[in-house]
Structures are given as C-alpha cells and as structure tokens.
Design a protein around this motif. Structure first.
Motif, PDB file in Angstrom:
ATOM      1  N   HIS A 154     -20.492  -8.964   8.078  1.00  0.00           N
ATOM      2  CA  HIS A 154     -21.260  -9.143   9.315  1.00  0.00           C
ATOM      3  C   HIS A 154     -22.089 -10.419   9.260  1.00  0.00           C
ATOM      4  CE1 HIS A 154     -23.536  -8.026  12.869  1.00  0.00           C
ATOM      5  NE2 HIS A 154     -24.659  -8.055  12.200  1.00  0.00           N
ATOM      6  N   ASN A 155     -22.450 -10.830   8.044  1.00  0.00           N
ATOM      7  CA  ASN A 155     -23.249 -12.036   7.870  1.00  0.00           C
ATOM      8  C   ASN A 155     -22.400 -13.254   7.524  1.00  0.00           C
ATOM      9  OD1 ASN A 155     -26.416 -11.596   7.985  1.00  0.00           O
ATOM     10  ND2 ASN A 155     -25.470  -9.691   7.298  1.00  0.00           N
ATOM     11  N   GLY A 156     -21.107 -13.150   7.772  1.00  0.00           N
ATOM     12  CA  GLY A 156     -20.250 -14.327   7.720  1.00  0.00           C
ATOM     13  C   GLY A 156     -19.618 -14.647   6.378  1.00  0.00           C
ATOM     14  N   VAL A 157     -19.807 -13.794   5.372  1.00  0.00           N
ATOM     15  CA  VAL A 157     -19.157 -14.057   4.086  1.00  0.00           C
ATOM     16  C   VAL A 157     -17.651 -13.854   4.256  1.00  0.00           C
ATOM     17  CG1 VAL A 157     -18.967 -13.351   1.659  1.00  0.00           C
ATOM     18  CG2 VAL A 157     -21.210 -13.351   2.804  1.00  0.00           C
ATOM     19  N   PRO A 158     -16.840 -14.837   3.848  1.00  0.00           N
ATOM     20  CA  PRO A 158     -15.388 -14.709   4.046  1.00  0.00           C
ATOM     21  C   PRO A 158     -14.777 -13.729   3.051  1.00  0.00           C
ATOM     22  CG  PRO A 158     -15.879 -16.797   2.963  1.00  0.00           C
ATOM     23  CD  PRO A 158     -17.200 -16.112   3.210  1.00  0.00           C
ATOM     24  N   LEU A 159     -14.557 -12.505   3.512  1.00  0.00           N
ATOM     25  CA  LEU A 159     -13.999 -11.435   2.686  1.00  0.00           C
ATOM     26  C   LEU A 159     -12.845 -10.808   3.449  1.00  0.00           C
ATOM     27  CD1 LEU A 159     -17.377  -9.637   1.824  1.00  0.00           C
ATOM     28  CD2 LEU A 159     -15.994 -10.970   0.208  1.00  0.00           C
ATOM     29  N   GLY A 160     -11.948 -10.182   2.730  1.00  0.00           N
ATOM     30  CA  GLY A 160     -10.875  -9.417   3.354  1.00  0.00           C
ATOM     31  C   GLY A 160     -10.777  -8.070   2.674  1.00  0.00           C
ATOM     32  N   LYS A 161     -10.033  -7.157   3.299  1.00  0.00           N
ATOM     33  CA  LYS A 161      -9.964  -5.820   2.721  1.00  0.00           C
ATOM     34  C   LYS A 161      -9.397  -5.843   1.302  1.00  0.00           C
ATOM     35  CE  LYS A 161      -7.351  -2.499   4.348  1.00  0.00           C
ATOM     36  NZ  LYS A 161      -6.794  -1.500   5.297  1.00  0.00           N
ATOM     37  N   ALA A 162      -8.569  -6.839   0.990  1.00  0.00           N
ATOM     38  CA  ALA A 162      -8.026  -6.948  -0.372  1.00  0.00           C
ATOM     39  C   ALA A 162      -9.143  -7.100  -1.411  1.00  0.00           C
ATOM     40  CB  ALA A 162      -7.049  -8.112  -0.468  1.00  0.00           C
ATOM     41  N   ASP A 163     -10.264  -7.721  -1.013  1.00  0.00           N
ATOM     42  CA  ASP A 163     -11.392  -7.827  -1.944  1.00  0.00           C
ATOM     43  C   ASP A 163     -11.984  -6.453  -2.231  1.00  0.00           C
ATOM     44  OD1 ASP A 163     -11.568 -10.762  -2.179  1.00  0.00           O
ATOM     45  OD2 ASP A 163     -12.091 -10.691  -0.055  1.00  0.00           O
TER      46      ASP A 163
ATOM     47  N   TYR B  47     -17.888  -8.293  13.175  1.00  0.00           N
ATOM     48  CA  TYR B  47     -17.659  -9.740  13.077  1.00  0.00           C
ATOM     49  C   TYR B  47     -16.415 -10.017  13.911  1.00  0.00           C
ATOM     50  CZ  TYR B  47     -18.313 -14.288  10.857  1.00  0.00           C
ATOM     51  OH  TYR B  47     -18.608 -15.612  10.606  1.00  0.00           O
ATOM     52  N   PRO B  48     -16.343 -11.212  14.530  1.00  0.00           N
ATOM     53  CA  PRO B  48     -15.253 -11.416  15.496  1.00  0.00           C
ATOM     54  C   PRO B  48     -13.850 -11.153  14.956  1.00  0.00           C
ATOM     55  CG  PRO B  48     -16.903 -13.130  15.742  1.00  0.00           C
ATOM     56  CD  PRO B  48     -17.299 -12.334  14.533  1.00  0.00           C
ATOM     57  N   ASP B  49     -13.590 -11.448  13.667  1.00  0.00           N
ATOM     58  CA  ASP B  49     -12.223 -11.221  13.173  1.00  0.00           C
ATOM     59  C   ASP B  49     -12.082  -9.899  12.411  1.00  0.00           C
ATOM     60  OD1 ASP B  49     -13.464 -11.830  10.821  1.00  0.00           O
ATOM     61  OD2 ASP B  49     -12.042 -13.381  10.192  1.00  0.00           O
ATOM     62  N   MET B  50     -13.003  -8.980  12.642  1.00  0.00           N
ATOM     63  CA  MET B  50     -12.841  -7.615  12.113  1.00  0.00           C
ATOM     64  C   MET B  50     -12.286  -6.733  13.237  1.00  0.00           C
ATOM     65  SD  MET B  50     -16.174  -6.810   9.692  1.00  0.00           S
ATOM     66  CE  MET B  50     -15.613  -5.280   8.914  1.00  0.00           C
ATOM     67  N   PHE B  51     -11.687  -5.615  12.848  1.00  0.00           N
ATOM     68  CA  PHE B  51     -11.197  -4.671  13.841  1.00  0.00           C
ATOM     69  C   PHE B  51     -12.363  -4.052  14.614  1.00  0.00           C
ATOM     70  CE2 PHE B  51      -7.303  -3.356  11.074  1.00  0.00           C
ATOM     71  CZ  PHE B  51      -6.553  -4.390  11.600  1.00  0.00           C
ATOM     72  N   PRO B  52     -12.165  -3.777  15.911  1.00  0.00           N
ATOM     73  CA  PRO B  52     -13.185  -3.040  16.664  1.00  0.00           C
ATOM     74  C   PRO B  52     -13.170  -1.557  16.276  1.00  0.00           C
ATOM     75  CG  PRO B  52     -11.271  -3.388  18.043  1.00  0.00           C
ATOM     76  CD  PRO B  52     -10.985  -4.097  16.731  1.00  0.00           C
ATOM     77  N   LEU B  53     -14.158  -0.846  16.767  1.00  0.00           N
ATOM     78  CA  LEU B  53     -14.271   0.582  16.459  1.00  0.00           C
ATOM     79  C   LEU B  53     -12.965   1.331  16.701  1.00  0.00           C
ATOM     80  CD1 LEU B  53     -16.043   3.098  15.786  1.00  0.00           C
ATOM     81  CD2 LEU B  53     -16.255   3.375  18.257  1.00  0.00           C
TER      82      LEU B  53
END
Lengths: 169, 169
Positions: A154-163, B47-53
C-alpha cells in the motif's frame, strides 16, 4: 499416510518468517532508493486503529514461536518489543527462526490431542493441539505476515505475491 | 498420532471461507448503514496494481476449491467471474463451501505423496501433495482472505481479527 504436527508447524512457520524477512529486505532497499525515512514504513497502518507494520511483524513472530512451543509442550520465549529499524525487525525474525529450529520433532509426539488452553476474547478456551494449530496459530501467523505485506504494498514497495509465497520445494 | 490431509484441507478452507463470508456480510451492512454504494468497497484496492476486493474473494474461493480438488485427485470446478454485488460474492463462497464439503475424506488417501504439477512463475513445478498444501494452497488462501479483510478495514468497515479467525472448536 500421515503427517506429523511438527511438519505442519516448524518448517511452515520458518518459511513464512523467512519470506517476511525477504519482504522487509525489499522494503529497506526501497526506502534507501527513495531516500525515505524507514519510520514512514515502520509506523504505517492501513487504518488508525490497526497495528503498524512494526507491530504486525512483532506479533507474527510471537505467534509463530508461541504456536510451535505450545504444541511442543514448552513455554514460549517472550521477546522485548524494542525494534526501531528494519534491521531490528529482521534480527527478531532471525532469532524467532532459530528458536523454531531448536525444537525437536519428538517434542511434537502426541501434539494433535494435547490440551492447550489459551485466552480467546477474554475467556480461556481449551483447544486440542490440532485445532489450536489449524484454527488459531496458522491463520494468525498468515494474517499478520499478509498484513505486513499489504501495508508495504500500500505504501508503494514493489512486491509481488511470489515474495510472500517464497521458494517452493 | 497422525493427521490426514483431508482434515488439514476441507474443514480448514471451509472455515476460512465461512469467516470471509461473515466479513462480507458486515461490509454489506456497513455500506447500507452509511448509504455508500457497494461498488466503492467492491472495487477498492490497496494499490493500483493490486486486485480489488471482488477479485481477492474470487481468487480465495478458486484457490480453496482447486487446492482441495487437486489433493483429492480430481479436476477443480471453475466458476465464471461475474459477481457484481456482495450478495453475488457471498453466493460464490457458499457454492465453494458446498463443493469442498462434497469431497470424500477417502479421496485424500495417499494425498501427502501425490504428485501435483502446477505452473509457478510460468514454469511447471512438481509438488508432493503435502508441499502443495502447506507451501502453496494454504498460504494462498489466507493471503487473499486476509487481503480482502485488509481492504475492507482500510475502507472503514468495523471488523476485528475475531471476524477473520471465526468460531473456534
């Protein structure tokens, strides 16, 4: 076929905490890259009455240690909550992983039916070991590791679910 | 002592989805109380590139059905993604719970060592059934149910961790 509660607890929580540590490493690098104070992430919350990132990490590690210890039939170690930096949080995770790895699989013999009494909503609740693990300890660990991830994302750290999922065997 | 993979999958995912449904019930009531369009919550993201609810709920239910089905050695049912309201999402959860409950514990005999091949990061990954459950299916289900909770909490829905953890045996 059967699965021991050790297998469902120690390696699972070690993996969840290892992944959380890697997520914090990325957050630390991101803060440095963007010349942002670590405190901006450290104290970030998704809502004013939710725990900040630092507390999510503290609680995730506490619940992982306590969950495994109680199933092993021993008193969990308590850690002082005094972390001020990402490095401090990562050190807490490392110490928690070391504790988990110090437990012996034989301590989990009979853990499925071991009676575990914990306060729930202010009242003592009596769990079987299995229910304590699958209804309380495991969802709690993932709740706090996911929320830590969500705060950073939410605070912009570039993470993905793989992390979050980490390396797979 | 031993624990079957059925016990670690079907009742666990049924509980996680039941709690998610209760969380959505509270969100629906909150939206009504505050005369807020459901879409404001439905389309909310951290975050904009996360899935919505809505997508978090769809994926949580898909992963729960698929996780259990693959361990039971059957093809998981796919659901069309066409939900538009909280009621639609809750109905999807109900149908997913019914599917989970339709599985027979005997289908999970030998599931610990069943070979399960799934795409991971674009490459096929071969899991044992146990690793598929504890390293992939379970953390994924909790990741999406927690993130759904976090999105709603971030948007002011009055929830507490007890809503996520649910009733305890």
């Amino acid at each position: 076929m059967s699965t021991s509660l050790y297998q469902l607890t120690v390696p699972v929580f070690v993996k969840a905490l290892t992944n959380l540590k890697a997520v914090l490493e990325k957050a630390k690098a991101h803060a440095l890259d963007h010349k942002t104070e670590e405190a901006a992430f450290f104290n970030a919350r998704l809502y004013p009455d939710m725990f900040p990132l630092s507390r999510q990490v503290q609680v995730a590690t506490d619940l992982a240690r306590a969950g495994a210890a109680r199933l092993a039939g021993v008193e969990p170690p308590t850690f002082e909550d005094k972390e001020q930096t990402f490095d401090d949080l990562m050190a807490r995770i490392t110490r928690s992983i070391e504790y988990l790895k110090s437990l012996d699989p034989r301590q989990f013999d009979g853990a499925e039916t071991r009676e575990i009494v914990r306060p729930v909503g202010g009242q003592p609740h009596t769990f079987t070991g299995l229910n304590y693990l699958v209804q309380f300890a495991t969802p709690n660990v993932y709740f706090h590791t996911t929320t830590a991830y969500d705060i950073l994302r939410h605070n912009g750290v570039p993470l993905g679910k793989a992390d979050f999922i980490g390396a797979l065997d």
